[in-house]
Design a protein around this motif. Structure first.
Motif, PDB file in Angstrom:
ATOM      1  N   ALA A 267      -9.601   5.558   2.682  1.00  0.00           N
ATOM      2  CA  ALA A 267     -10.012   3.996   2.192  1.00  0.00           C
ATOM      3  C   ALA A 267      -9.066   3.023   2.402  1.00  0.00           C
ATOM      4  N   ALA A 268      -7.860   3.554   2.183  1.00  0.00           N
ATOM      5  CA  ALA A 268      -6.895   2.097   2.509  1.00  0.00           C
ATOM      6  C   ALA A 268      -6.859   1.779   4.039  1.00  0.00           C
TER       7      ALA A 268
ATOM      8  N   GLN B  99       0.762  -1.272  -0.131  1.00  0.00           N
ATOM      9  CA  GLN B  99       0.076   0.093   0.034  1.00  0.00           C
ATOM     10  C   GLN B  99       0.778   1.234   0.117  1.00  0.00           C
TER      11      GLN B  99
ATOM     12  N   LYS C 266      -8.132   8.553  -0.322  1.00  0.00           N
ATOM     13  CA  LYS C 266      -7.373   7.188  -0.780  1.00  0.00           C
ATOM     14  C   LYS C 266      -6.736   6.538   0.582  1.00  0.00           C
TER      15      LYS C 266
ATOM     16  N   ASN D 209       2.253   1.987  -3.512  1.00  0.00           N
ATOM     17  CA  ASN D 209       1.194   2.588  -4.232  1.00  0.00           C
ATOM     18  C   ASN D 209       0.956   3.760  -3.838  1.00  0.00           C
ATOM     19  N   PHE D 210       1.033   4.285  -2.720  1.00  0.00           N
ATOM     20  CA  PHE D 210       0.881   5.595  -2.479  1.00  0.00           C
ATOM     21  C   PHE D 210       1.831   6.419  -2.879  1.00  0.00           C
TER      22      PHE D 210
ATOM     23  N   THR E 122       1.357   6.899  -6.768  1.00  0.00           N
ATOM     24  CA  THR E 122       0.247   8.093  -6.965  1.00  0.00           C
ATOM     25  C   THR E 122       0.913   9.419  -6.577  1.00  0.00           C
TER      26      THR E 122
ATOM     27  N   GLU F  34      -7.838  14.061  -2.862  1.00  0.00           N
ATOM     28  CA  GLU F  34      -7.958  12.557  -3.367  1.00  0.00           C
ATOM     29  C   GLU F  34      -6.941  11.660  -2.509  1.00  0.00           C
ATOM     30  N   LEU F  35      -5.868  12.216  -2.300  1.00  0.00           N
ATOM     31  CA  LEU F  35      -4.866  11.646  -1.339  1.00  0.00           C
ATOM     32  C   LEU F  35      -5.376  11.176   0.028  1.00  0.00           C
TER      33      LEU F  35
END
Length: 455
Positions: free
Chosen positions: A301-302, A258, A298, A261-262, A265, A294-295
Motif C-alpha cells: 500500500a505504501a 515511511q 502495508k 513507521n514500518f 510496526t 499485514e506487513l
C-alpha cells in the motif's frame, strides 16, 4: 594661349571599391549627383569610399580628402550629406610628397574639423595596396581630360639677370662647385625623403591604431554578449538543479518517515509475536502468518501510494509544461498580431515616405548622424540607445555610462564625506575609448592611481 584656356587647379572625385579605383568624375558631375540630377544604380544601397582630389596643371595632387557617401536602393546619393570638402582640403594637415611637395591630407585619423571625423576614412598604406599611389597613378593617366600646362618651364628674361661686380670676378673651380652642388643636392634629397618617410609612417601608425581600437571594441562587445548569454544559461541550469534537489529532498523525507513507521510496526508485531510464542506454537504460526501478510500489505500500500504521488506529480509537471507551451504560443500569436497591426499602420506610412525619397536620419553623440534603413526602423524604435551603441561597437551599458560622462565630463568618484568629487576632466569623444574607473575619474581617483598608491 588665351587666359580662358589657361590651365587651372581642377577638383575631382574618385570612387573606391575592394579592387581599387572604380570611377572618376569632375566636381561639377559630383554636385549634379548630390542634387539628384543623376543616379548611380551600380552603387545602390551601398556606402562608398570616395576621395576629393585637388589637381594642379602638371597632373600632380595638391590636396586629398577621404570621405564616405551613402546611396539608397535606387542609386541616389544621400540628400543629407553636407561635408565641406574644399574647406577640409584647405585646412588639412600635411601628408606625403606626391611630386609637388607635401600634400594636404584629410582623413579619419587627421581631420581638421573633429565633428566630421566619423564621416571620413583612413587610406590603406600597405605596400602594393597604397591608396595614395593608386590616386597618383590615376591622375597621371588623366582619364578626366584635365587641361595640362605644357609650358611650365620658366623662360629666362635678360632683364632679370644680374651681373657680378668686376672686383669679384675670378676663375671658378668647376670640379669643386659640381661636388658642392652634388653634395648639397644629395643632402637635400635625403632630408626630403626622410621627412616624407616619417610623415607616411606616422599616418600609417595612426591608421593602424584606429583600426586596432575598432577591432578591439567589436571583439569586446562580442565577448560581453557571449558572457551574458552564458551567465543566463548557467542561472537557468542552477534554478532547475535547485528545484530538482528540493523535490528529491521532499521525497527522501517522505520515504524516511515511511521507513520509520514500518520499523515501529515491525517492533510492535515482534513483541506481540514473542508474547504469543510463550502460549502456543500454533498461535505463533498463525500470528506470524498474519504479521507477514499485514506487513506485505502495508508495504504494497505504501509503495502504491508513493507511485501514485509520483504519477500525480508527473501529470502536474506535464500539465504545467503544456500550460507554458500554450501561453508561449499565445504570446507569439499576440506578437504576430501586434506586428501585423503595426505593419498595417506605421510601416505602410514609412514605406510610402521612403518611396518618396524621405531618409530617416537621427543624431546620437559618439555615432554622429545615422541614416536608418527602413528595415531597421522597428529595432531602432524598440531601443534607440542599443542601436546607437551597436554603431559605436560598444555595449548599451557602456554607451549609457559614456553618454553621462560626455554630457557632464566631471569626476564621478565619491569622497570620504559621501559627496561626489565633480572635478572637471577631459572629455572622451569616442565611446569605444571610454574605460570605467579611468575615463570618468580625475587623476587622483583613477583606478590605476589607486592601485599604485595601495601597493
Amino acid at each position: 594661349m588665351s587666359m580662358q584656356n589657361k590651365p587651372q587647379m581642377v577638383e575631382a572625385v574618385v570612387f573606391f571599391n575592394e579592387r581599387g579605383i572604380c570611377k572618376e568624375m569632375l566636381f561639377p558631375e559630383f554636385e549634379a549627383l548630390l542634387d539628384g540630377v543623376v543616379n548611380m544604380p551600380e552603387f545602390a544601397d551601398e556606402q562608398m569610399r570616395m576621395a576629393y582630389v585637388l589637381i594642379n596643371p602638371r597632373l600632380l595632387i595638391r590636396s586629398v580628402v577621404f570621405f564616405y557617401l551613402d546611396f539608397d536602393e535606387k542609386g541616389a546619393a544621400d540628400s543629407g550629406w553636407n561635408l565641406p570638402l574644399r574647406h577640409l582640403a584647405d585646412n588639412a594637415g600635411r601628408g606625403p610628397d606626391m611630386g609637388a611637395g607635401p600634400i594636404r591630407l584629410a582623413c579619419r585619423s587627421q581631420c581638421p574639423v573633429s565633428w566630421h571625423q566619423m564621416h571620413l576614412w583612413d587610406p590603406g598604406l600597405a605596400p602594393g595596396k597604397n591608396d595614395l599611389v593608386l590616386l597618383r597613378d590615376a591622375v597621371k593617366r588623366n582619364n578626366l581630360g584635365v587641361l595640362v600646362d605644357d609650358d611650365m618651364a620658366s623662360v629666362m628674361v635678360p632683364e632679370r639677370l644680374q651681373m657680378v661686380a668686376e672686383d669679384k670676378w675670378q676663375a671658378p673651380d668647376p670640379a669643386r662647385e659640381a661636388a658642392d652642388r652634388q653634395s648639397e643636392q644629395k643632402e637635400q634629397e635625403h632630408r626630403v625623403k626622410t621627412a616624407q618617410l616619417i610623415k607616411q609612417q606616422r599616418l600609417r601608425i595612426s591608421t593602424l591604431s584606429k583600426q586596432y581600437e575598432e577591432d578591439m571594441a567589436r571583439l569586446k562587445l562580442h565577448a560581453e554578449e557571449r558572457l551574458r548569454g552564458s551567465q543566463s544559461e548557467i542561472h537557468s541550469l542552477h534554478m532547475a538543479l535547485r528545484q530538482q534537489e528540493e523535490l528529491n529532498t521532499s521525497l527522501k523525507a517522505q520515504l524516511d518517515e515511511q521507513v520509520e513507521n514500518f520499523q515501529k510496526t515491525r517492533e510492535e508485531m515482534s513483541q506481540q509475536l514473542r508474547a504469543l510464542e510463550r502460549h502456543s506454537r500454533t498461535e505463533a504460526d498463525i500470528l506470524r502468518s498474519q504479521f507477514e501478510g499485514e506487513l506485505q500489505a502495508k508495504v504494497a500500500a505504501a509503495v502504491a501510494e508513493l507511485k501514485e504521488q509520483v504519477a500525480i506529480r508527473d501529470v502536474e509537471l506535464a500539465y504545467s509544461a503544456e500550460q507554458d507551451t500554450q501561453q508561449q504560443q499565445e504570446v507569439e500569436r499576440l506578437k504576430r498580431e501586434r506586428d501585423e497591426f503595426a505593419a498595417q499602420g506605421g510601416e505602410q506610412i514609412l514605406e510610402r515616405l521612403s518611396r518618396l525619397g524621405v531618409v530617416f536620419v537621427v543624431y546620437h553623440p559618439g555615432a554622429g548622424h545615422l541614416t536608418i534603413p527602413l528595415q531597421d526602423i522597428a529595432r531602432y524604435q524598440d531601443n534607440p540607445m542599443s542601436y546607437a551603441a551597436a554603431k559605436c561597437f560598444v555595449s548599451e551599458a557602456q554607451y549609457r555610462q559614456w553618454l553621462g560622462h560626455y554630457q557632464q565630463p566631471t569626476c564621478e568618484a565619491t569622497l570620504s564625506s559621501g559627496e561626489r568629487c565633480a572635478m572637471p576632466i577631459d572629455r572622451v569623444e569616442t565611446p569605444s575609448r571610454f574605460v570605467i574607473g579611468e575615463s570618468n575619474c580625475c587623476a587622483r581617483h583613477k583606478a590605476g592611481t589607486r592601485l599604485r598608491t595601495v601597493s
